[in-house]
Design an enzyme around this catalytic site. Structure first.
Site, short mmCIF file in Angstrom:
data_model
loop_
_atom_site.label_atom_id
_atom_site.label_comp_id
_atom_site.label_asym_id
_atom_site.label_seq_id
_atom_site.Cartn_x
_atom_site.Cartn_y
_atom_site.Cartn_z
N SER A 107 27.38 -25.99 113.24
CA SER A 107 26.86 -24.88 114.05
C SER A 107 26.10 -23.82 113.26
O SER A 107 25.59 -22.87 113.86
CB SER A 107 28.00 -24.21 114.83
OG SER A 107 28.38 -25.01 115.92
N LYS A 110 22.72 -23.02 114.54
CA LYS A 110 22.46 -22.02 115.59
C LYS A 110 21.77 -20.77 115.04
O LYS A 110 21.20 -20.00 115.82
CB LYS A 110 23.75 -21.66 116.31
CG LYS A 110 24.35 -22.82 117.12
CD LYS A 110 25.59 -22.38 117.89
CE LYS A 110 26.11 -23.47 118.81
NZ LYS A 110 26.88 -24.51 118.13
N SER A 167 29.98 -19.61 119.72
CA SER A 167 29.36 -20.85 119.24
C SER A 167 29.22 -21.88 120.35
O SER A 167 29.33 -23.09 120.12
CB SER A 167 30.15 -21.45 118.06
OG SER A 167 29.33 -22.29 117.29
#
Length: 424
Positions: A107, A110, A167
């Site tokens: 993640s 992101k 997230s």
């Protein structure tokens, strides 16, 4: 008249020679070292000009020296696949391990998605209060979730918090569709942005960081990306320090546990998949100094926080910053020919701070190098050479040397006098 010409030439040679000696010393190839008001040594030497580093976003290479490499300081033991700690005021890497190994970012991906969304907001292609109808693709996305509901409206601000704080993969896909119309177009934009940033060893297959052989990056590339998020989009940075977010009556905490420890951490992002291990990009501000740590591939969530804090604490404890060439301050004042005045103030283009081991702040030397003889007219901002900063015989940083003022041409007789002077 014929007797006066030799006298004029002799006088010219004396004046020119005196000016040359005053600037260069007895031997033109020997550097002249003098202490400046800040305590930093200044040298002037004739040597090839090296390219200067960027001012705002610091892009390093495998050849960039770490501060630890010229310090008698042992780094903490970090049990991770790769890591880096970097000072964001000086742009110097304090220490690193496997910084160029390609790894799955999970993640951490992101952050790049967030950068593109922030740019869309800045360009007013989106606004925070705008409502987006949730697509089935976003709703069905697996992994961590914000729990947005298909065919229901959700504000862009809620999607941002869902992506950054929780997230949420579903919120991330919905933002990608809102920015680019489709995930596929957004992914293409992601990779173009990464290349534009100088992330040479990165590729992304989707906006979330879900496992894919086509999604990979390096610690070095992530250091560039983190700087862009912090420096390019300050008005949205507060989302990264938000410790929890409630959406659809479901409260979820930020997975970055360092935010709650009162150690100056105000971001950035966590990541985890079985392939990537536990990852954390964190940044802290203490006494006005921002340090960035990146840890990838630890075995547990606890370890990624423990090692990140160790790197931050170690950096603040053992290293210090010194602004040695403030923007607009002269670092050398050499001779200029054919101008209304005889010298010009030269300084660092960007202003320079260096990170050095504590106790060695006064040992940094400054070496200025001109790439040409200085002849008027000279415009303020003209690049005329480089300035290098040296500690223990190693160049630790460099920048472009520029004129800090306009130097107009002298009148006809002044120019002629200097033309003759330059012959001797």
């Amino acid at each position: 008249m014929s007797r006066k010409l030799p006298l004029i030439l002799i006088a010219t040679a004396v004046v020119a020679g005196g000016a040359y000696i005053a600037y260069s010393g007895k031997d033109s190839t020997e550097p002249v070292v003098a202490a400046n008001p800040s305590g930093v040594s200044t040298s002037t030497a004739a040597a090839p000009v090296s390219p200067a580093l960027s001012s705002n976003i610091f892009v390093t290479t495998p050849q960039t020296p770490t501060v630890q490499s010229f310090a008698n300081v042992i780094a903490p033991t970090i049990e991770a696949r790769a890591w880096m700690v970097m000072d964001l005021e000086s742009g110097q890497i304090i220490a690193q391990h496997n910084a160029d190994e390609r790894l799955a970012p999970a993640s951490l991906t992101k952050l790049l998605t967030a950068s593109l969304v922030f740019s869309a907001l800045d360009a007013q292609r989106l606004n925070l209060d705008q409502e987006i109808t949730v697509s089935e693709r976003a709703w069905r996305t697996g992994g961590s979730r914000t729990f947005i509901e298909v065919n229901k409206p959700v504000k862009v601000s809620d999607l941002l918090q869902g992506m950054i704080v929780q997230s949420g993969n579903d919120a991330t896909i919905q933002l990608a569709e809102a920015v680019a119309g489709s995930v596929e177009v957004f992914v293409d934009q992601m990779n173009k942005e990464a290349q534009a940033f100088g992330m040479a060893n990165s590729n992304f297959a989707d906006p979330t960081g879900l496992p894919s052989p086509n999604t990979y990056t390096t610690v070095r590339d992530l250091s560039i990306l983190a700087q862009h998020v912090i420096k390019d989009h300050p008005s949205y940075y507060h989302y990264f320090s938000q410790q929890e977010f409630t959406y659809n009556k479901i409260r979820q905490p930020n997975r970055n546990g360092l935010l709650a420890r009162n150690i100056g951490v105000d971001g950035l992002k966590t990541g985890h998949t079985d392939d990537a291990g536990y990852c954390l990009i964190s940044t802290s501000v203490r006494d006005g100094r921002r340090v960035l740590s990146i840890v990838m591939g630890t075995k547990t969530m606890r370890e990624r926080e423990q090692f990140s804090q160790q790197l931050l604490d170690w950096s603040y404890q053992n290293f210090n910053n010194q602004v040695i060439a403030p923007t607009g301050q002269a670092v050398v004042t050499p001779r200029v020919y054919e101008g209304e005045v005889k010298t010009v103030n030269l300084g660092s283009q960007n202003g320079v701070a260096v990170t050095v081991p504590r106790g060695q702040e006064q040992n940094v030397q400054m070496l200025t190098q001109l790439n040409r003889e200085l002849v008027a007219p000279i415009a303020k901002g003209d690049a005329v050479g480089s300035v290098q900063f040296v500690l223990n015989g190693q160049i630790i940083k460099q920048d472009t040397l520029v004129a800090l003022e306009d130097i107009p041409q002298a009148g006809f007789f002044g120019r002629m006098w200097d033309k003759v002077a330059r012959l001797f």
